[in-house]
Design an enzyme around this catalytic site. Structure first.
Site, PDB file in Angstrom:
ATOM      1  N   LYS A 190      -0.886   0.556 -47.973  1.00 55.70           N
ATOM      2  CA  LYS A 190      -0.229  -0.656 -47.451  1.00 55.70           C
ATOM      3  C   LYS A 190      -1.209  -1.534 -46.663  1.00 55.70           C
ATOM      4  O   LYS A 190      -2.359  -1.165 -46.469  1.00 55.70           O
ATOM      5  CB  LYS A 190       0.968  -0.259 -46.586  1.00 55.70           C
ATOM      6  CG  LYS A 190       2.077   0.443 -47.382  1.00 55.70           C
ATOM      7  CD  LYS A 190       2.653  -0.443 -48.467  1.00 55.70           C
ATOM      8  CE  LYS A 190       3.855   0.145 -49.171  1.00 55.70           C
ATOM      9  NZ  LYS A 190       3.557   1.342 -49.982  1.00 55.70           N
TER      10      LYS A 190
HETATM   11  C1  LIG Z   1       9.295  -1.037 -51.570  1.00 55.88           C
HETATM   12  C2  LIG Z   1       8.953   0.291 -50.957  1.00 55.88           C
HETATM   13  N1  LIG Z   1       9.909   0.964 -50.308  1.00 55.88           N
HETATM   14  C3  LIG Z   1       9.666   2.152 -49.730  1.00 55.88           C
HETATM   15  C4  LIG Z   1       8.411   2.713 -49.766  1.00 55.88           C
HETATM   16  C5  LIG Z   1       8.222   4.077 -49.171  1.00 55.88           C
HETATM   17  O1  LIG Z   1       7.334   4.088 -48.112  1.00 55.88           O
HETATM   18  P1  LIG Z   1       6.570   5.475 -47.776  1.00 55.88           P
HETATM   19  O2  LIG Z   1       5.580   5.715 -48.843  1.00 55.88           O
HETATM   20  O3  LIG Z   1       5.935   5.179 -46.446  1.00 55.88           O
HETATM   21  O4  LIG Z   1       7.601   6.532 -47.674  1.00 55.88           O
HETATM   22  C6  LIG Z   1       7.365   2.026 -50.423  1.00 55.88           C
HETATM   23  C7  LIG Z   1       5.980   2.490 -50.512  1.00 55.88           C
HETATM   24  O5  LIG Z   1       5.480   3.499 -50.489  1.00 55.88           O
HETATM   25  C8  LIG Z   1       7.651   0.789 -51.043  1.00 55.88           C
HETATM   26  O6  LIG Z   1       6.700   0.130 -51.714  1.00 55.88           O
END
Ligand SMILES: Cc1ncc(COP(=O)(O)O)c(C=O)c1O
Length: 387
Positions: A190
């Site tokens: 990110k």
């Molecule tokens: C749109 C979206 N929602 C949720 C997530 C989940 O985040 P995490 O990987 O920190 O659990 C991500 C990315 O990983 C994402 O791109």
């Protein structure tokens, strides 16, 4: 480093090292501590929210937000089909069922008109829509003015999945400030990272308190271990919050670097028949998390997979846009309101290296590879046909 070029690698440096070492030396190694408090305060401030709760991932933030919105078995939650699986998975964790809605053809975000149609249909069928999740795809905020309006009329709360959008804004309002609650991700790919992590944002004090409580095993405030509800181990550690705090200080600089990369790709593809930069028409408020091209393979006379294969052979990462949830085997047979736009974007889109840590030599290498791919293609007209 001029080895493998990643789509969006972590960008960490001296400041991150300083704050992580400071956190270690402070003795606050055990889960929580002052870096968590400072990170939460800085996040809330950056996203114009009253409260932020630092969590172990964006997915855990989605899960707890849905639980706190009262989502449970027998409910449905409307989710954009064009998203990463985490958005839909979190709905399933609660026992509810995701219903997918197509995206607008230009920016890939939840289509407000189709959302309205879906809410009306589901209500007619007697389904309880417990929440809708709007996703800010690739760092471009969804159309919250319309979405919030529609959801307010339908009496359904909005959860904003701003996992990809920290630092973006819409009509001057920052990503993360929309909806009853919003979530962020600090996954390694990110705009800022805590290696893994996320946050819940809200203006509702009780909501924030409940999420804090659920994320720390739902411990009652008594001397012994007392639990009246099922809790989760979802908090972010003090060491990782130190990393996040340092990253947040550099957010604007990192977004500026991503924006310059987008501008570079825009120049390369400016005169290429059948190719356009996704979300470029109005990206002034985007965080440019990932830059993608959309290829009309009839006009361009080449397919995005061909460019991707050439880049892969040269050790450069590229990837299609999210494969829509309604196309995923795990969600086969799920209810979906579709017009074909997510399918078209998936077929036409290719994300290109977009990370702020790319060094000039890597950027030059990627540009050179793309230019040589294009010059080997016959069709290099001046117009641009993808709409
Ligand atoms: C749109 C979206 N929602 C949720 C997530 C989940 O985040 P995490 O990987 O920190 O659990 C991500 C990315 O990983 C994402 O791109």
């Amino acid at each position: 480093m001029t080895g493998r070029v990643y789509l969006s690698a972590p960008d960490v440096g001296v400041r991150e090292e300083e704050l992580c070492v400071a956190a270690l030396r402070s003795g606050w190694v055990a889960p929580l501590g002052p870096m968590v408090d400072a990170f939460e305060e800085a996040l809330a401030d950056r996203c114009a929210r009253r409260y932020a709760v630092a969590l172990s991932s964006g997915t855990s933030a989605l899960h707890l937000a849905l639980l706190e919105l009262g989502v449970g078995p027998h409910d449905v939650v409307v989710v954009p089909t064009m998203t990463f699986a985490a958005t839909a998975n979190a709905v399933v964790y609660t026992g509810a069922t995701p219903v997918f809605v197509d995206c607008d053809p230009h920016f890939g975000n939840l289509d407000p008109d189709l959302l309205d149609e879906a809410l009306r249909s589901l209500r007619r069928e007697g389904r309880r829509v417990a929440a809708i999740i709007a996703v800010d795809l690739l760092g471009h905020c969804a159309d919250y003015r319309q979405i919030e309006n529609i959801c307010q009329n339908a009496g359904v709360p909005v959860l904003s999945d701003a996992a990809e959008a920290l630092g973006a804004s819409r009509a001057g309002r920052p990503a993360g400030s929309f909806g009853t609650a919003a979530i962020l991700s600090f996954n390694g790919n990110k705009v800022i990272t805590t290696s893994g992590g996320g946050a819940l944002l809200t203006d509702d004090e009780r909501f924030a308190e409940r999420v804090r409580y659920l994320s720390t095993q739902a411990r009652q405030p008594v001397a012994h271990y007392e639990h009246t509800e099922i809790g989760y181990n979802y908090r972010l550690s003090n060491i990782l919050a130190a990393l996040g705090l340092a990253q947040l200080e550099r957010l604007e600089e990192m977004i500026a670097r991503r924006r310059r990369l987008r501008e570079g790709y825009s120049e390369i593809f400016a005169d290429i028949e059948g190719v356009k930069i996704f979300q470029r028409e109005c990206d002034a408020e985007d965080n440019c998390w990932l830059t993608a091209i959309l290829v009309d393979s009839v006009a361009a006379e080449w397919k995005p997979e061909e460019l991707s294969a050439m880049l892969t052979a040269a050790d450069v990462e590229s990837r299609s846009l999210w494969k829509p949830m309604h196309q995923q085997p795990v969600f086969a047979g799920a209810r979906a309101f579709l017009r074909g736009d997510a399918d078209r974007l998936f077929a036409a889109g290719l994300t290109l290296p977009s990370g702020s840590a790319l060094c000039p030599a890597q950027v030059d290498r990627v540009h050179m590879l793309i230019r040589s791919f294009l010059s080997a293609r016959p069709n290099r007209g001046a117009s641009n046909h993808v709409s």
